[in-house]
Design an enzyme around this catalytic site. Structure first.
Site, short mmCIF file in Angstrom:
data_model
loop_
_atom_site.label_atom_id
_atom_site.label_comp_id
_atom_site.label_asym_id
_atom_site.label_seq_id
_atom_site.Cartn_x
_atom_site.Cartn_y
_atom_site.Cartn_z
N HIS A 54 0.84 -1.19 0.00
CA HIS A 54 0.00 0.00 0.00
C HIS A 54 0.88 1.25 0.00
O HIS A 54 2.10 1.16 0.14
CB HIS A 54 -0.94 0.01 1.21
CG HIS A 54 -0.25 -0.15 2.52
ND1 HIS A 54 -0.32 -1.29 3.29
CD2 HIS A 54 0.57 0.69 3.19
CE1 HIS A 54 0.41 -1.14 4.37
NE2 HIS A 54 0.96 0.06 4.34
C1 T46 Z 1 3.42 0.51 6.79
C2 T46 Z 1 3.98 -0.79 7.23
C3 T46 Z 1 5.43 -0.68 7.53
C4 T46 Z 1 -4.15 -0.27 13.31
O1 T46 Z 1 -5.25 -0.45 13.84
N1 T46 Z 1 -3.33 0.73 13.75
C5 T46 Z 1 -2.11 0.97 13.21
O2 T46 Z 1 -1.39 1.90 13.65
C6 T46 Z 1 -1.68 0.15 12.11
C7 T46 Z 1 -0.34 0.40 11.44
C8 T46 Z 1 -2.52 -0.84 11.66
N2 T46 Z 1 -3.72 -1.05 12.27
C9 T46 Z 1 -4.57 -2.15 11.82
C10 T46 Z 1 -5.09 -2.01 10.40
C11 T46 Z 1 -5.20 -3.44 9.94
O3 T46 Z 1 -6.45 -3.97 10.33
O4 T46 Z 1 -3.78 -3.34 11.83
C12 T46 Z 1 -4.11 -4.16 10.72
C13 T46 Z 1 -2.86 -4.46 9.90
O5 T46 Z 1 -2.45 -3.26 9.24
P1 T46 Z 1 -1.69 -3.30 7.84
O6 T46 Z 1 -2.22 -4.41 7.01
O7 T46 Z 1 -1.74 -1.92 7.25
O8 T46 Z 1 -0.19 -3.66 8.31
P2 T46 Z 1 1.13 -3.69 7.46
O9 T46 Z 1 2.16 -4.32 8.30
O10 T46 Z 1 0.89 -4.29 6.11
O11 T46 Z 1 1.51 -2.16 7.21
C14 T46 Z 1 1.91 -1.37 8.30
C15 T46 Z 1 1.36 0.05 8.14
O12 T46 Z 1 -0.06 0.01 7.94
C16 T46 Z 1 1.97 0.75 6.96
O13 T46 Z 1 1.69 2.13 7.04
O14 T46 Z 1 4.09 1.30 6.15
O15 T46 Z 1 3.31 -1.34 8.37
#
Ligand code: T46
Length: 140
Positions: A54
């Protein structure tokens, strides 16, 4: 990690070394080019996991490997590059409108992220096509 200036760049933190071990610190307003509004970390990551996939509309972040290592693939809509994070003193600053993918996590890797805004799902481009369209209109 040699990183040119631009959409991503290296952030290097101080290291205080003595016989008891190493200490590194981060000061808001000093080492990080934005006000830190959120800190989160990834851990217990399976070695074959892929995260990211993303971009963000406004969010800026600095990503660290506090322990272990992983790869970040970066795409600014024009150029692709990849960086290995493995040194807890060296973070990767990622500006807005940068597509990122993470993989090749080592066993026990811990990724810490300093972020410029609280979590907001509406700040995400989770579609690569929508991201590309945004970069084109932003840089036109
Ligand atoms: C990035 C990489 C390095 C939250 O509720 N709060 C938060 O602060 C974050 C980061 C995520 N979430 C929830 C949203 C989703 O339901 O946790 C779940 C997993 O999030 P996501 O799929 O976005 O996680 P990553 O590891 O793919 O990405 C994250 C960050 O979202 C992104 O900004 O750069 O880590």
């Amino acid at each position: 990690m040699t990183i040119p200036e631009g959409f991503v760049r290296e952030i290097r933190l101080p290291q205080i070394h003595d016989p008891r071990g190493d200490l590194t610190f981060v000061e808001g307003g000093n080492h990080i080019p934005f006000d830190i509004r959120r800190v989160y970390y990834l851990y217990n990551v399976p070695v074959d996991a892929e995260r990211g996939g993303h971009a963000h509309k406004e969010l800026e972040q600095v990503v660290f490997a506090l322990s272990g290592s992983f790869r970040m693939k970066i795409d600014d809509g024009h150029t692709q590059s990849e960086y290995w994070l493995r040194d807890p003193r060296k973070g990767l600053y990622i500006n807005r409108l940068v597509w990122r993918e993470m993989d090749s996590f080592s066993q026990g890797a811990v990724c810490m992220v300093l972020a410029s805004q609280p979590y907001d799902e509406s700040d995400y481009y989770r579609s690569y096509d929508a991201f590309l369209a945004a970069t084109r209109s932003n840089r036109a």
